[in-house]
Design a protein around this motif. Structure first.
Motif, mmCIF file in Angstrom:
data_model
loop_
_atom_site.group_PDB
_atom_site.id
_atom_site.type_symbol
_atom_site.label_atom_id
_atom_site.label_comp_id
_atom_site.label_asym_id
_atom_site.label_seq_id
_atom_site.Cartn_x
_atom_site.Cartn_y
_atom_site.Cartn_z
ATOM 1 N N THR A 129 0.976 -1.189 -0.232
ATOM 2 C CA THR A 129 0.067 -0.022 0.070
ATOM 3 C C THR A 129 0.970 1.239 -0.107
ATOM 4 O OG1 THR A 129 -1.618 -1.175 1.249
ATOM 5 C CG2 THR A 129 -1.787 1.234 1.375
ATOM 6 N N PHE A 130 0.237 2.298 -0.882
ATOM 7 C CA PHE A 130 1.165 3.443 -1.100
ATOM 8 C C PHE A 130 0.193 4.503 -0.781
ATOM 9 C CE2 PHE A 130 -0.120 2.865 -5.266
ATOM 10 C CZ PHE A 130 -0.475 3.938 -5.746
ATOM 11 N N ALA A 131 0.744 5.862 -0.548
ATOM 12 C CA ALA A 131 -0.110 7.102 -0.368
ATOM 13 C C ALA A 131 0.122 7.845 -1.911
ATOM 14 C CB ALA A 131 0.370 7.792 0.751
ATOM 15 N N ASP A 132 -1.056 8.284 -2.344
ATOM 16 C CA ASP A 132 -1.069 9.004 -3.666
ATOM 17 C C ASP A 132 -0.838 10.461 -3.112
ATOM 18 O OD1 ASP A 132 -3.480 10.105 -3.099
ATOM 19 O OD2 ASP A 132 -4.292 9.492 -4.922
ATOM 20 N N PRO A 133 -0.504 11.303 -4.283
ATOM 21 C CA PRO A 133 -0.165 12.761 -3.889
ATOM 22 C C PRO A 133 -1.260 13.495 -2.835
ATOM 23 C CG PRO A 133 -0.025 12.422 -6.186
ATOM 24 C CD PRO A 133 -0.767 11.085 -5.580
ATOM 25 N N ASP A 134 -2.387 13.089 -2.950
ATOM 26 C CA ASP A 134 -3.697 13.542 -1.873
ATOM 27 C C ASP A 134 -3.561 12.753 -0.653
ATOM 28 O OD1 ASP A 134 -5.079 15.892 -3.264
ATOM 29 O OD2 ASP A 134 -4.702 14.203 -4.667
ATOM 30 N N GLY A 135 -2.818 11.680 -0.492
ATOM 31 C CA GLY A 135 -2.845 10.786 0.762
ATOM 32 C C GLY A 135 -3.816 9.756 0.652
ATOM 33 N N TYR A 136 -4.468 9.446 -0.282
ATOM 34 C CA TYR A 136 -5.316 8.415 -0.420
ATOM 35 C C TYR A 136 -4.452 7.081 -0.400
ATOM 36 C CZ TYR A 136 -9.316 10.925 -1.956
ATOM 37 O OH TYR A 136 -10.364 11.876 -2.365
ATOM 38 N N ALA A 137 -4.698 6.100 0.478
ATOM 39 C CA ALA A 137 -4.283 4.813 0.492
ATOM 40 C C ALA A 137 -4.611 3.948 -0.514
ATOM 41 C CB ALA A 137 -4.458 4.242 1.893
ATOM 42 N N ILE A 138 -3.730 3.615 -1.499
ATOM 43 C CA ILE A 138 -3.895 2.778 -2.568
ATOM 44 C C ILE A 138 -3.130 1.352 -2.266
ATOM 45 C CG2 ILE A 138 -3.742 2.601 -5.036
ATOM 46 C CD1 ILE A 138 -5.620 4.920 -4.192
#
Length: 124
Positions: free
Chosen positions: A109-118
Motif C-alpha cells: 500500500t502506498f499514499a498517492d499525492p492526496d494521501g489516499y491509501a492505494i
C-alpha cells in the motif's frame, strides 16, 4: 426489484487534477480514456473505470484527518507488485505497508499525492 451488479466507477476527489492525473499516468502507467467529463480525468481501466476529479462543492480534502478516504479500500491490479513498489519507493512515494505475499499475490500500500491509501496486488 432491480439488482445491483457491482462497482462500475471509482473516482477520487483530488486537490490538483493535473498533478494527480500525471502521477497515475507516469508512476502507475495508467492511460487516459478517450473521453472524460469536465473537471475529471478517467483512465482506461478494466473491469471498473477509475478516475481522479476536482472536489465536489463542500468537500475539503485538507479537513480529512488523517487522510482522505479513511475506511475505504481502493485496490489496483498490476502484473508485478514488487517492481511497482521498488519504482514508487525509489521515487520517494510514501509506502504505507511494505510488500507481503498473501491470497491476492504480492501486495503493498502506498499514499498517492492526496494521501489516499492505494493498495496494489499482482494476483489475477
Amino acid at each position: 426489484m432491480a439488482a445491483v451488479t457491482g462497482p462500475d466507477f471509482i473516482a477520487l476527489q483530488v486537490r490538483d487534477l493535473a498533478a494527480s492525473a500525471a502521477f497515475y499516468e507516469q508512476r502507475l502507467g495508467l492511460r487516459r480514456a478517450p473521453v472524460s467529463p469536465p473537471r475529471a480525468v478517467v483512465f482506461a481501466t478494466t473491469p471498473t473505470a477509475f478516475a481522479v476529479r476536482e472536489p465536489l462543492p463542500g468537500v475539503d480534502l485538507d479537513a480529512a484527518v488523517p487522510r482522505p478516504g479513511l475506511g475505504v479500500a481502493v485496490w489496483l491490479h498490476t502484473d508485478d507488485a514488487q517492481e511497482l513498489h521498488d519504482s514508487l519507493a525509489g521515487a520517494g512515494v510514501p509506502v504505507l505497508a511494505e510488500p507481503v505475499d498473501g491470497p491476492f499475490g504480492r501486495t503493498f500500500t502506498f499514499a498517492d499525492p492526496d494521501g489516499y491509501a492505494i493498495t496494489v496486488h499482482d494476483r489475477t
